[in-house]
Scaffold this motif. Sequence first.
Motif, mmCIF file in Angstrom:
data_model
loop_
_atom_site.group_PDB
_atom_site.id
_atom_site.type_symbol
_atom_site.label_atom_id
_atom_site.label_comp_id
_atom_site.label_asym_id
_atom_site.label_seq_id
_atom_site.Cartn_x
_atom_site.Cartn_y
_atom_site.Cartn_z
ATOM 1 N N GLU A 177 -8.336 4.138 -5.627
ATOM 2 C CA GLU A 177 -8.614 5.520 -6.016
ATOM 3 C C GLU A 177 -7.482 6.445 -5.600
ATOM 4 O OE1 GLU A 177 -12.401 6.546 -4.390
ATOM 5 O OE2 GLU A 177 -13.523 5.398 -5.903
ATOM 6 N N LYS A 178 -6.965 6.255 -4.397
ATOM 7 C CA LYS A 178 -5.875 7.110 -3.927
ATOM 8 C C LYS A 178 -4.600 6.827 -4.713
ATOM 9 C CE LYS A 178 -3.768 8.874 0.300
ATOM 10 N NZ LYS A 178 -3.900 8.950 1.774
ATOM 11 N N ALA A 179 -4.347 5.569 -5.032
ATOM 12 C CA ALA A 179 -3.163 5.217 -5.821
ATOM 13 C C ALA A 179 -3.230 5.855 -7.203
ATOM 14 C CB ALA A 179 -3.043 3.703 -5.937
ATOM 15 N N ARG A 180 -4.404 5.873 -7.816
ATOM 16 C CA ARG A 180 -4.551 6.497 -9.138
ATOM 17 C C ARG A 180 -4.299 7.994 -9.059
ATOM 18 N NH1 ARG A 180 -8.644 2.488 -9.982
ATOM 19 N NH2 ARG A 180 -10.229 3.791 -8.978
ATOM 20 N N ARG A 181 -4.825 8.636 -8.029
ATOM 21 C CA ARG A 181 -4.602 10.082 -7.870
ATOM 22 C C ARG A 181 -3.122 10.385 -7.682
ATOM 23 N NH1 ARG A 181 -9.083 9.681 -4.347
ATOM 24 N NH2 ARG A 181 -7.712 10.016 -2.540
ATOM 25 N N ARG A 182 -2.443 9.561 -6.891
ATOM 26 C CA ARG A 182 -1.019 9.780 -6.665
ATOM 27 C C ARG A 182 -0.229 9.597 -7.961
ATOM 28 N NH1 ARG A 182 0.440 9.570 -1.091
ATOM 29 N NH2 ARG A 182 -1.131 10.938 -0.173
ATOM 30 N N LYS A 183 -0.596 8.600 -8.736
ATOM 31 C CA LYS A 183 0.117 8.342 -9.983
ATOM 32 C C LYS A 183 -0.074 9.481 -10.967
ATOM 33 C CE LYS A 183 0.751 4.904 -13.620
ATOM 34 N NZ LYS A 183 0.301 3.611 -14.198
ATOM 35 N N VAL A 184 -1.296 9.980 -11.064
ATOM 36 C CA VAL A 184 -1.572 11.106 -11.965
ATOM 37 C C VAL A 184 -0.802 12.344 -11.503
ATOM 38 C CG1 VAL A 184 -3.354 12.715 -12.737
ATOM 39 C CG2 VAL A 184 -3.815 10.253 -12.723
ATOM 40 N N GLY A 185 -0.795 12.598 -10.201
ATOM 41 C CA GLY A 185 -0.076 13.747 -9.670
ATOM 42 C C GLY A 185 1.416 13.656 -9.926
ATOM 43 N N LYS A 241 -7.127 -6.310 -2.176
ATOM 44 C CA LYS A 241 -7.135 -4.876 -1.879
ATOM 45 C C LYS A 241 -6.159 -4.083 -2.746
ATOM 46 C CE LYS A 241 -6.034 -4.933 2.377
ATOM 47 N NZ LYS A 241 -5.610 -4.285 3.622
ATOM 48 N N ASN A 242 -4.977 -4.643 -2.993
ATOM 49 C CA ASN A 242 -3.890 -3.847 -3.544
ATOM 50 C C ASN A 242 -3.613 -4.043 -5.028
ATOM 51 O OD1 ASN A 242 -3.119 -2.654 -0.966
ATOM 52 N ND2 ASN A 242 -2.351 -4.669 -0.412
ATOM 53 N N GLU A 243 -4.032 -5.152 -5.588
ATOM 54 C CA GLU A 243 -3.767 -5.408 -7.003
ATOM 55 C C GLU A 243 -4.676 -4.541 -7.874
ATOM 56 O OE1 GLU A 243 -1.441 -6.541 -9.561
ATOM 57 O OE2 GLU A 243 -1.426 -8.231 -8.164
ATOM 58 N N SER A 244 -4.098 -3.807 -8.804
ATOM 59 C CA SER A 244 -4.917 -2.968 -9.672
ATOM 60 C C SER A 244 -5.575 -3.811 -10.750
ATOM 61 C CB SER A 244 -4.062 -1.879 -10.325
ATOM 62 O OG SER A 244 -3.240 -2.431 -11.326
ATOM 63 N N SER A 245 -6.661 -3.316 -11.305
ATOM 64 C CA SER A 245 -7.378 -4.039 -12.368
ATOM 65 C C SER A 245 -6.491 -4.224 -13.590
ATOM 66 C CB SER A 245 -8.647 -3.272 -12.754
ATOM 67 O OG SER A 245 -9.510 -3.137 -11.647
ATOM 68 N N ARG A 246 -5.587 -3.277 -13.821
ATOM 69 C CA ARG A 246 -4.714 -3.329 -14.990
ATOM 70 C C ARG A 246 -3.735 -4.494 -14.924
ATOM 71 N NH1 ARG A 246 -1.209 -0.150 -14.898
ATOM 72 N NH2 ARG A 246 -1.435 0.817 -12.845
ATOM 73 N N ARG A 294 0.822 -1.215 0.000
ATOM 74 C CA ARG A 294 0.000 0.000 0.000
ATOM 75 C C ARG A 294 0.855 1.264 0.000
ATOM 76 N NH1 ARG A 294 -2.477 0.980 5.284
ATOM 77 N NH2 ARG A 294 -2.658 -1.285 5.227
ATOM 78 N N ALA A 295 1.910 1.249 0.804
ATOM 79 C CA ALA A 295 2.798 2.407 0.859
ATOM 80 C C ALA A 295 3.440 2.665 -0.500
ATOM 81 C CB ALA A 295 3.876 2.191 1.923
ATOM 82 N N GLY A 296 3.861 1.596 -1.165
ATOM 83 C CA GLY A 296 4.451 1.747 -2.491
ATOM 84 C C GLY A 296 3.461 2.301 -3.507
ATOM 85 N N LEU A 297 2.232 1.856 -3.422
ATOM 86 C CA LEU A 297 1.197 2.364 -4.322
ATOM 87 C C LEU A 297 0.986 3.861 -4.137
ATOM 88 C CD1 LEU A 297 -1.527 -0.445 -4.062
ATOM 89 C CD2 LEU A 297 -0.070 0.054 -6.035
ATOM 90 N N PHE A 298 1.179 4.331 -2.904
ATOM 91 C CA PHE A 298 0.974 5.746 -2.600
ATOM 92 C C PHE A 298 2.237 6.580 -2.787
ATOM 93 C CE2 PHE A 298 -2.748 4.831 0.541
ATOM 94 C CZ PHE A 298 -3.499 4.330 -0.515
ATOM 95 N N GLY A 299 3.315 5.948 -3.267
ATOM 96 C CA GLY A 299 4.522 6.693 -3.599
ATOM 97 C C GLY A 299 5.596 6.762 -2.533
ATOM 98 N N TRP A 300 5.467 5.971 -1.459
ATOM 99 C CA TRP A 300 6.459 5.985 -0.393
ATOM 100 C C TRP A 300 7.584 4.991 -0.679
ATOM 101 C CZ3 TRP A 300 6.436 9.556 3.372
ATOM 102 C CH2 TRP A 300 5.234 10.259 3.595
ATOM 103 N N LYS A 301 8.777 5.298 -0.176
ATOM 104 C CA LYS A 301 9.936 4.424 -0.304
ATOM 105 C C LYS A 301 10.159 3.633 0.991
ATOM 106 C CE LYS A 301 12.681 7.494 -3.307
ATOM 107 N NZ LYS A 301 13.986 8.228 -3.386
#
Length: 362
Positions: free
Chosen positions: A345-353, A290-295, A242-249
């Motif tokens: 949804e939050k992971a997508r927003r972070r990726k777009v940002g 929870k964490n696997e994206s549809s893509r 989850r942290a990785g999806l949100f952009g954390w190292k």
Amino acid sequence: MKLKTVSVHIVTYNSADDIAECLSAVLGQDYPVKKIVVVDNASTDGTAEKVRALYHELAQGSARMRIDPLHSVDAAAISSHTAASANCVGSLESPLIPNLVLLENEHNTGFAPAHNQAIAGTTTDYVLVLNPDLTLAPDYISRLVARMEADPRIGSATGKLLLKADHSLVDSTGLWMNKARRAFDRGAGEPADQWNESGEVFGVSGAAAMYARRMIEDISVEGEFFDADFFAYKEDVDVAWRAGLFGWKAYYDAEAIGYHERGWKTSGRSGKAMFIKRISYINRYKMIYKNESSRTLLLTLLNSLPYEIAAHGYTLLKEPRLLGAWTSFFAQRAALKRKRRHIQEKARRRKVGLEGRNEGNS
């Protein structure tokens, strides 16, 4: 410059043989620890009593120390999940040692809920989640804090964890995950001298994990850092993903050393209760859901198919009762679906940002 604050959180369950050594190593750190929180999950071997005895032993050893009167606190302020069963039974504070707080739960709430309970009761900049069977070198905390302060994007860190029984062998240098979404401790069982290079990793083992409060607050879902539905096992992998999806190292520092007794993973599968096996088994699927994206779901299914066929073939022949774990998955499916929606949804927003910032800098 003002030092960042650190609290150490330890969840115990029949940990009387280990807790004194663990706490002594925490007290021996060369970095000031503001608070130690021990959450005891209804131990029957005298763990809580041993922690209390340690308070008094420390008090007798320091003239500058004081013991606050035993008191109760508002359990709701400690945790909204286990409030009914938690009481602060004692604290100890001194300029020489950190504040120690013991919380006793009336029943075993599990590793994940108990750590959420401790996290909710602290406000420090950093939280070290520590197993009671792990002993730290004196500079473990200072090294990790320094590394995380140098790069605010690092939300979690670990050191080189070695086996207590053989310091030449690795217990964990962080976590890695393969294409079938199976997670492992990096370097487990390998010579320690082969893991001297620090760097970024997929995630960190919950045995001795330093988490930044900034990340805890950012990635928590419905007020939970660890998913309480996991009870125990793979909750650290779930957090890492989850942290990785949100952009954390996540970071591995090869110079920060810890020594781990290591529990059920090294004692063989046959001796483990079915309850434990079911939790470990089903939590992997909860995590993927929870964490696997549809893509990437189809690719993951294809990559994991050989493992799933082999593993479930063995299960049907040798341990068919293991499949009873799916009852908990479907019982929690509504909550899992809600959490998945939030995470994706939050992971997508972070990726777009992130993509937008990269384009702006190009």
